[in-house]
Design an enzyme around this catalytic site. Structure first.
Site, PDB file in Angstrom:
ATOM      1  N   GLU A 499      38.827  56.054  53.152  1.00 51.53           N
ATOM      2  CA  GLU A 499      37.737  55.923  52.165  1.00 51.53           C
ATOM      3  C   GLU A 499      38.228  55.328  50.850  1.00 51.53           C
ATOM      4  O   GLU A 499      37.917  55.819  49.770  1.00 51.53           O
ATOM      5  CB  GLU A 499      37.035  57.272  51.945  1.00 51.53           C
ATOM      6  CG  GLU A 499      36.263  57.702  53.175  1.00 51.53           C
ATOM      7  CD  GLU A 499      35.243  58.812  52.949  1.00 51.53           C
ATOM      8  OE1 GLU A 499      35.065  59.244  51.805  1.00 51.53           O
ATOM      9  OE2 GLU A 499      34.632  59.224  53.933  1.00 51.53           O
TER      10      GLU A 499
HETATM   11  C1  LIG Z   1      43.449  58.629  60.002  1.00 50.21           C
HETATM   12  C2  LIG Z   1      42.596  57.475  59.642  1.00 50.21           C
HETATM   13  C3  LIG Z   1      41.236  57.522  59.931  1.00 50.21           C
HETATM   14  C4  LIG Z   1      40.437  56.409  59.672  1.00 50.21           C
HETATM   15  N1  LIG Z   1      39.108  56.424  60.036  1.00 50.21           N
HETATM   16  C5  LIG Z   1      38.385  55.283  59.923  1.00 50.21           C
HETATM   17  C6  LIG Z   1      37.057  55.208  60.441  1.00 50.21           C
HETATM   18  O1  LIG Z   1      36.521  56.175  60.986  1.00 50.21           O
HETATM   19  N2  LIG Z   1      36.403  54.042  60.332  1.00 50.21           N
HETATM   20  C7  LIG Z   1      36.955  52.950  59.725  1.00 50.21           C
HETATM   21  O2  LIG Z   1      36.323  51.908  59.670  1.00 50.21           O
HETATM   22  N3  LIG Z   1      38.208  52.994  59.204  1.00 50.21           N
HETATM   23  C8  LIG Z   1      38.928  54.121  59.291  1.00 50.21           C
HETATM   24  N4  LIG Z   1      40.204  54.180  58.773  1.00 50.21           N
HETATM   25  C9  LIG Z   1      40.741  53.006  58.118  1.00 50.21           C
HETATM   26  C10 LIG Z   1      40.976  53.163  56.642  1.00 50.21           C
HETATM   27  O3  LIG Z   1      39.763  53.110  55.947  1.00 50.21           O
HETATM   28  C11 LIG Z   1      41.950  52.047  56.259  1.00 50.21           C
HETATM   29  O4  LIG Z   1      43.195  52.455  56.754  1.00 50.21           O
HETATM   30  C12 LIG Z   1      41.984  51.766  54.790  1.00 50.21           C
HETATM   31  O5  LIG Z   1      40.850  51.060  54.441  1.00 50.21           O
HETATM   32  C13 LIG Z   1      43.228  50.963  54.387  1.00 50.21           C
HETATM   33  O6  LIG Z   1      43.381  49.844  55.195  1.00 50.21           O
HETATM   34  P1  LIG Z   1      44.820  49.514  55.832  1.00 50.21           P
HETATM   35  O7  LIG Z   1      45.298  50.727  56.515  1.00 50.21           O
HETATM   36  O8  LIG Z   1      44.682  48.282  56.623  1.00 50.21           O
HETATM   37  O9  LIG Z   1      45.751  49.260  54.594  1.00 50.21           O
HETATM   38  P2  LIG Z   1      45.839  47.935  53.718  1.00 50.21           P
HETATM   39  O10 LIG Z   1      44.482  47.465  53.352  1.00 50.21           O
HETATM   40  O11 LIG Z   1      46.748  46.990  54.387  1.00 50.21           O
HETATM   41  O12 LIG Z   1      46.514  48.500  52.418  1.00 50.21           O
HETATM   42  C14 LIG Z   1      47.899  48.822  52.361  1.00 50.21           C
HETATM   43  C15 LIG Z   1      48.223  49.268  50.943  1.00 50.21           C
HETATM   44  O13 LIG Z   1      47.963  48.209  50.027  1.00 50.21           O
HETATM   45  C16 LIG Z   1      47.141  48.670  48.964  1.00 50.21           C
HETATM   46  N5  LIG Z   1      46.296  47.569  48.537  1.00 50.21           N
HETATM   47  C17 LIG Z   1      45.573  46.729  49.293  1.00 50.21           C
HETATM   48  N6  LIG Z   1      44.934  45.834  48.525  1.00 50.21           N
HETATM   49  C18 LIG Z   1      45.276  46.103  47.246  1.00 50.21           C
HETATM   50  C19 LIG Z   1      44.956  45.544  45.975  1.00 50.21           C
HETATM   51  N7  LIG Z   1      44.143  44.517  45.848  1.00 50.21           N
HETATM   52  N8  LIG Z   1      45.497  46.104  44.887  1.00 50.21           N
HETATM   53  C20 LIG Z   1      46.319  47.157  44.987  1.00 50.21           C
HETATM   54  N9  LIG Z   1      46.649  47.721  46.143  1.00 50.21           N
HETATM   55  C21 LIG Z   1      46.135  47.214  47.254  1.00 50.21           C
HETATM   56  C22 LIG Z   1      46.356  49.819  49.549  1.00 50.21           C
HETATM   57  O14 LIG Z   1      45.971  50.719  48.513  1.00 50.21           O
HETATM   58  C23 LIG Z   1      47.375  50.439  50.492  1.00 50.21           C
HETATM   59  O15 LIG Z   1      48.178  51.318  49.760  1.00 50.21           O
HETATM   60  C24 LIG Z   1      41.008  55.274  59.030  1.00 50.21           C
HETATM   61  C25 LIG Z   1      42.356  55.258  58.703  1.00 50.21           C
HETATM   62  C26 LIG Z   1      43.150  56.324  59.001  1.00 50.21           C
HETATM   63  C27 LIG Z   1      44.602  56.248  58.662  1.00 50.21           C
END
Ligand SMILES: Cc1cc2nc3c(=O)[nH]c(=O)nc-3n(C[C@H](O)[C@H](O)[C@H](O)COP(=O)(O)OP(=O)(O)OC[C@H]3O[C@@H](n4cnc5c(N)ncnc54)[C@H](O)[C@@H]3O)c2cc1C
Length: 804
Positions: A499
């Site tokens: 989220e």
């Molecule tokens: C256990 C779990 C349950 C989940 N459940 C769902 C679900 O039900 N439905 C769904 O759709 N998704 C779900 N997610 C996905 C979750 O919403 C994403 O993991 C999240 O949006 C982050 O995306 P990412 O993991 O690809 O990280 P990335 O987007 O690759 O981010 C990696 C890091 O970079 C940072 N970052 C990225 N862009 C920037 C920026 N512009 N400035 C500063 N920092 C930045 C982020 O804060 C993070 O620390 C789930 C994830 C997990 C781990």
């Protein structure tokens, strides 16, 4: 001499005008009067002065002239420097509304207004649900069995979820749901979270951003009638899939597509989308029956109209539709809630699967952002606050039961420091959770506050569970059925990531969105700059800019004056020691708002890339909000004297964090002259705040070591038990027993003139009983305590690591 007096009077008047944000005409009158007084004192007509005055006064007060000479040119410049705002950013900015965050952004928060808002409260029905089904559910959960043996909730837990409609907390009663308030929803998730993170996440997801909420807001009547009762009874298991390998935080960039086409559905040819998606990390996906999917819609054959790129669209897809892939699971840090990928290639879905029908094609991002502005304030903040309550309870008990050198470890200053952080952080999270849930229940949709809650309650969770693990030492590390901490600790990064990942939320969202939404004039100026109606835009821009300039001058004057006076003259409600905090928060609100204006003026669109500065601004806004919430909580709870140390510790900590972040901004601000100016205005006498004192930390830590009303208030709604066979009950039972035994131990030591140690304990008890130093009953109590305390500090042992 008279000249000096006039100068002093003039400075005082100017200051008062600025401090009270006087309108432009009053400034003009004051300037005219001072010129008149100066002429009278100097016995001169001051003709040149009057000419200059009249030219400036007319240019500033006559709007057409002011626009011609000043503001129309500034509008042209503003349009040039304003960073381009993408459609997805625009929608995110527009989502939700503002509430107390907007008051904090005025520099003069109206405390009486905050205190007059009704205290958030559960209804009798909600309280009964917590005391009945939720308590029973929690009691029945064995987190080790869930996370280690079953990798799932046991069938009985699933049965309780269905029977008591845990999945239907947000679904209105007319559709068979529980129709709970945001506070009740949050409290249920929080309480379950104190027992099992896996169970809490399982219950939380259908009640947060997903099919249920989207259908309630945007679904057609038919969709609501069909799905909502089935979702409430958990006959449908929902999930919502946005994230994929190429889309995470940048959710608007999703590559999954749907092409408008004709296809066969239930034996009939109909219009729909051919959808291809590749999603991962989706909670409940492995067992979902109803899959919410976000995709980008295209109409290359113009079956719907001229537009080809239709935008992000949301569909609900029954998972038994041919081509839908679900089933495989991820392993999210050994949590056992269902989570996995879902894929589909060219799956045909009819238009009736679109949430809200065809009128919502292309509006998916708006729908998601609007729901997120509420949901983000509930689930994860509840989980974080629950972690704080659980950690406070068990760590306090453990620190009292576990002794080193015959002293409970909670009495050592180093451990006290960790205990104080756990308790103070928990107090802050609970205050923010309750205040925000109450606002949601009054119909607010505070998107900036929801981001603040999401970030700070999950970071708070990281802090308290880290501290709790440290205090527990090996007892926290060794996993097994007795360990009530490690699984929650392991799951912290899940809360941090979902989220809105925390780094992004802190460095882009809180201040980035806060400055635009909560600032009284910035959005008006931006809207004017972006408007195609140039005549209207010029008028609106002029009006907003004049007010904005007055606002900034006022906050500069207020910051300086409040800084020089120690904020003693700031209005503060209530009585006693809490008044100081209202005053200091007013001072910080003025300082923050002034610094925000200087930052935005100096950096303009560049601020978006200055994430470290933005994060610091965000921290100040966040702590202003959380400290407000704590003061409100203290009043709402009837100003309990015993909670004062908690309130003071957390307020002082928040003020100190604000000061550190101000210092960070001043040290790193790219324009040095502006940094010096800001330092002069906001910290005219240096740094005013210190971290909470050791004495205060000692008082706070002490609250966790002994059962009391304050400890119960702080940990209200955390699952607890006194059953020595229960992992949590074992510790609570040992605490009570240890406290009951301590006077007898004193008596025994004094009577025998010997010190009790673990090695001689049972022998001295026998000696004491034999020599009648203690009664047989007292001896039995000590023997029992010795066994209970040992049991409480014991960890699990496994004959083979296979069983572990
Ligand atoms: C256990 C779990 C349950 C989940 N459940 C769902 C679900 O039900 N439905 C769904 O759709 N998704 C779900 N997610 C996905 C979750 O919403 C994403 O993991 C999240 O949006 C982050 O995306 P990412 O993991 O690809 O990280 P990335 O987007 O690759 O981010 C990696 C890091 O970079 C940072 N970052 C990225 N862009 C920037 C920026 N512009 N400035 C500063 N920092 C930045 C982020 O804060 C993070 O620390 C789930 C994830 C997990 C781990």
């Amino acid at each position: 001499m008279s000249g000096l007096i006039l100068a002093l009077v003039l400075i005082a008047v100017l200051w008062a005008l600025a401090y009270f944000a006087a309108p432009l005409w009053l400034w003009t009158v004051a300037a005219g009067l001072s010129l008149l007084a100066n002429g009278w004192l100097q016995h001169s007509e001051q003709s040149a002065g009057w000419v200059v005055f009249l030219v400036i006064a007319i240019a500033l007060n006559a709007r057409p002239l002011r626009r011609l000479l000043i503001t129309d040119h500034l509008l042209v410049w503003f349009r040039k420097v304003l960073p381009p705002i993408s459609e997805t950013e625009r929608i995110a900015i527009d989502a939700g509304n503002t509430w107390w965050d907007a008051d904090l952004f005025t520099g003069r928060p109206d405390w009486n207004k905050l205190l007059a808002t009704p205290a958030a409260a559960l209804t009798d029905e909600e309280q009964a649900f917590l005391d009945g089904p939720v308590e029973e559910f929690c009691k029945s959960l064995d987190d080790w069995q869930i996370t280690h043996e079953l990798n799932d909730l046991p069938p009985a837990a699933w049965e309780q979820i269905r029977k008591h409609r845990f999945f239907g907390m947000i679904i209105p009663k007319q559709y068979g749901g529980l129709g709970f308030s945001a506070l009740a929803h949050s409290t249920v998730v929080m309480k379950i979270g104190t027992r099992s993170t896996s169970a809490a996440v399982t219950v939380m997801v259908p009640n947060s951003l997903g099919p249920g909420e989207l259908l309630m807001h945007y679904g057609t009547d038919e969709q609501k009638q069909h799905y909502l009762p089935r979702l409430a009874r958990a006959e449908e298991i929902p999930c919502f899939a946005l994230t994929g390998p190429y889309v995470g935080s940048d959710a608007g960039a999703l590559p999954d597509i749907g092409i408008v086409c004709k296809g066969a559905y239930q034996g009939k040819e109909t219009l729909g989308f051919r959808v291809t998606w590749d999603k991962r990390y989706i909670t409940l996906a492995p067992i979902a029956t109803l899959l919410g999917v976000a995709f980008k819609a295209y109409d290359p054959d113009h079956l719907l109209g001229q537009k080809e790129d239709l935008g992000i669209t949301l569909a609900l897809i029954p998972t038994d539709l041919p081509g839908v892939e679900i089933g495989p699971r991820h392993n999210p840090l050994n949590s056992a809630f269902m989570n996995g990928p879902t894929r589909g290639k060219d799956v045909f879905i009819p238009f009736e699967c679109l949430i809200g029908g065809t009128q919502y094609i292309g509006k998916g991002w708006m729908m998601l952002m609007n729901c997120l502005s509420v949901g983000r304030a509930i689930s994860l903040p509840a989980l974080g606050t629950g972690a704080g309550k659980h950690a406070s309870r068990v760590t306090g008990a453990y620190a009292r039961v576990r002794k080193q050198f015959r002293v409970p470890i909670g009495k050592f200053e180093g451990v006290e420091e960790a205990l104080a952080r756990i308790a103070g952080t928990t107090y802050r999270m609970e205050a923010a959770r309750r205040l925000t849930a109450g606002a949601l229940d009054r119909g607010e949709k505070p998107s900036v506050l929801s981001a603040i809650l999401k970030f700070h309650c999950t970071e708070g969770m990281r802090q308290v569970l880290g501290d709790a693990m440290d205090v527990h030492g090996g007892r926290g590390v060794m996993m097994g059925p007795r360990n009530y901490l490690a699984r929650g600790y392991q799951a912290v990064p899940v809360s941090i990531t979902v989220e809105g990942a925390n780094i992004l939320t802190r460095s882009m969202i809180i201040f980035g969105q806060g400055a635009i939404r909560a600032h009284p004039y910035l959005l008006k100026e931006m809207e004017a700059a972006g408007s195609d109606d140039h005549a209207r835009a010029a008028v609106d821009f002029d009006r907003a800019l004049v007010a904005h300039v007055g606002f900034t001058i006022s906050n500069a004057a207020r910051s300086l004056f409040l800084g020089l006076s120690g904020a003693l003259i700031a209005a503060a409600p209530g009585a006693g020691r809490t008044r100081r905090y209202y005053r200091q928060l007013t001072r910080m609100s003025s300082a923050f708002t002034f610094m925000a204006d200087v930052g935005l003026l100096t950096l303009g669109g560049e601020m978006k890339r200055k994430e470290k500065l933005s994060a610091r601004y965000g921290d100040i806004l966040s702590h202003l909000y959380m400290a407000s919430a704590m003061l409100k909580q203290f009043e709402d709870q009837g100003r309990p004297e015993a909670d004062l140390p908690l309130l003071e510790w957390a307020c002082q900590d928040s003020l100190f964090v604000m000061q550190q972040q101000i210092e960070g901004i001043l040290r790193n601000f790219p324009s040095r002259p502006m940094a010096w100016l800001m330092r002069l205005v906001v910290l005219p006498l240096g740094r005013p705040y210190a971290p909470p004192s050791d004495r205060l930390g000692h008082e706070v830590a002490d609250l966790l070591l002994t059962p009391s009303d304050a400890r119960d208030r702080l940990t209200r709604h955390a699952f607890t038990s006194t059953d020595p066979r229960d992992p949590v009950g074992r510790m609570e039972h040992a605490l009570k027993q240890t406290l009951a035994a301590e006077p007898v131990e004193e008596k025994l030591q004094a009577g025998l003139k010997k010190r009790l140690t673990p090695a001689n304990y049972l022998k001295l008890v026998d000696d004491g009983a034999a020599k009648k130093v203690i009664t047989a009953q007292e001896a039995a109590l000590l023997r029992d305590t010795h066994a209970v305390a040992r049991d409480a500090i014991d960890v699990d042992e496994f004959k083979t690591m296979k069983g572990a």
